[in-house]
Design a protein around this motif. Structure first.
Motif, PDB file in Angstrom:
ATOM      1  N   UNK A  82       6.779   3.870   6.475  1.00  0.00           N
ATOM      2  CA  UNK A  82       7.500   4.129   6.072  1.00  0.00           C
ATOM      3  C   UNK A  82       6.838   5.630   5.510  1.00  0.00           C
ATOM      4  N   UNK A  83       7.719   6.831   5.635  1.00  0.00           N
ATOM      5  CA  UNK A  83       7.250   8.116   5.192  1.00  0.00           C
ATOM      6  C   UNK A  83       8.325   8.703   4.440  1.00  0.00           C
ATOM      7  N   UNK A  84       8.500   8.675   3.359  1.00  0.00           N
ATOM      8  CA  UNK A  84       9.286   9.428   2.552  1.00  0.00           C
ATOM      9  C   UNK A  84       8.888  10.507   1.967  1.00  0.00           C
ATOM     10  N   UNK A  85      10.167  11.684   2.238  1.00  0.00           N
ATOM     11  CA  UNK A  85       9.631  12.663   2.174  1.00  0.00           C
ATOM     12  C   UNK A  85      10.595  13.708   0.674  1.00  0.00           C
ATOM     13  N   UNK A  86       9.938  13.883  -0.360  1.00  0.00           N
ATOM     14  CA  UNK A  86      11.673  13.963  -0.705  1.00  0.00           C
ATOM     15  C   UNK A  86      11.173  15.802  -1.311  1.00  0.00           C
TER      16      UNK A  86
ATOM     17  N   UNK B  24      -4.792   1.556   6.045  1.00  0.00           N
ATOM     18  CA  UNK B  24      -3.317   0.227   5.056  1.00  0.00           C
ATOM     19  C   UNK B  24      -2.196  -0.138   6.277  1.00  0.00           C
ATOM     20  N   UNK B  25      -2.469  -0.761   6.606  1.00  0.00           N
ATOM     21  CA  UNK B  25      -0.858  -1.464   7.659  1.00  0.00           C
ATOM     22  C   UNK B  25       0.209  -1.607   6.706  1.00  0.00           C
ATOM     23  N   UNK B  26       1.316  -1.505   7.378  1.00  0.00           N
ATOM     24  CA  UNK B  26       2.234  -1.669   6.917  1.00  0.00           C
ATOM     25  C   UNK B  26       2.444  -0.828   5.358  1.00  0.00           C
ATOM     26  N   UNK B  27       2.449   0.839   4.958  1.00  0.00           N
ATOM     27  CA  UNK B  27       1.969   1.278   4.665  1.00  0.00           C
ATOM     28  C   UNK B  27       3.322   2.119   3.870  1.00  0.00           C
TER      29      UNK B  27
ATOM     30  N   UNK C 148       1.037  -0.985  -0.259  1.00  0.00           N
ATOM     31  CA  UNK C 148       0.059   0.086  -0.200  1.00  0.00           C
ATOM     32  C   UNK C 148       0.435   1.274   0.387  1.00  0.00           C
ATOM     33  N   UNK C 149       0.441   2.375  -0.711  1.00  0.00           N
ATOM     34  CA  UNK C 149       1.470   3.172  -1.553  1.00  0.00           C
ATOM     35  C   UNK C 149       0.407   4.595  -1.387  1.00  0.00           C
ATOM     36  N   UNK C 150       0.334   5.578  -0.649  1.00  0.00           N
ATOM     37  CA  UNK C 150       0.117   6.799  -1.413  1.00  0.00           C
ATOM     38  C   UNK C 150       1.261   8.195  -1.807  1.00  0.00           C
ATOM     39  N   UNK C 151       1.010   8.376  -3.147  1.00  0.00           N
ATOM     40  CA  UNK C 151       1.930   9.806  -2.788  1.00  0.00           C
ATOM     41  C   UNK C 151       1.186  11.181  -3.139  1.00  0.00           C
ATOM     42  N   UNK C 152       1.667  11.909  -2.650  1.00  0.00           N
ATOM     43  CA  UNK C 152       1.128  13.392  -2.398  1.00  0.00           C
ATOM     44  C   UNK C 152       1.921  14.477  -2.451  1.00  0.00           C
TER      45      UNK C 152
END
Length: 168
Positions: free
Chosen positions: A118-122, A79-82, A26-30
């Protein structure tokens, strides 16, 4: 995990996001990137994507901090483990001010860590004042574009990361 990538061009973060979605996580891109750009440049399935804009489109996410926070909360609850990828916080700081954006990001980081996501900020960190950039960087583990590229070169190695392992 909460990672911060200093990048003017988010290409590596988006390629990482696409790869993760292909691995059925599960992934969400903003992002500030428009839907046509996401589809053509990064081959991102738009069901995993929200566009930070005031322009009307079915994937638009109004750039209010409350709306963003509600969207992130709903995604994390469902969504767990997203994995959440956010690009465009410098755009938000231009609208709401650095202080408010960093406070929202700090709260998302806390939620991410508590839930094991997991959070990835670019972001182009040069857009922030030195003091606010320092506050932002303290919340994250720094992530270089080279590290993302390395992960993408060896997907099997990436899948061995504890996040991707099924727990008993």
């Amino acid at each position: 995990q909460a990672w911060l990538e200093h990048a003017i061009d988010p290409v590596h973060a988006f390629r990482f996001a696409r790869t993760i979605s292909e691995l059925d996580h599960s992934i969400l891109i903003i992002s500030r990137q428009s839907p046509p750009q996401m589809e053509s440049n990064y081959d991102i399935d738009l069901k995993h994507y929200r566009w930070l804009s005031e322009t009307q489109h079915e994937r638009t996410l109004e750039p209010s901090l409350e709306t963003i926070r509600r969207t992130v909360d709903e995604f994390a609850d469902a969504h767990r483990k997203s994995i959440l990828v956010i690009e465009g916080i410098e755009y938000l700081s231009g609208i709401h001010g650095e202080q408010r954006v960093i406070e929202m990001i700090r709260s998302i980081v806390d939620q991410t860590r508590v839930n094991g996501n997991v959070l990835l900020i670019t972001s182009n960190l040069e857009a922030f004042s030195r003091h606010q950039r320092s506050r932002l960087e303290r919340e994250f583990t720094g992530l270089e574009s080279d590290q993302i590229q390395t992960w993408l070169l060896d997907i099997e190695l990436l899948q061995e990361h504890p996040f991707f392992m099924d727990s008993d």
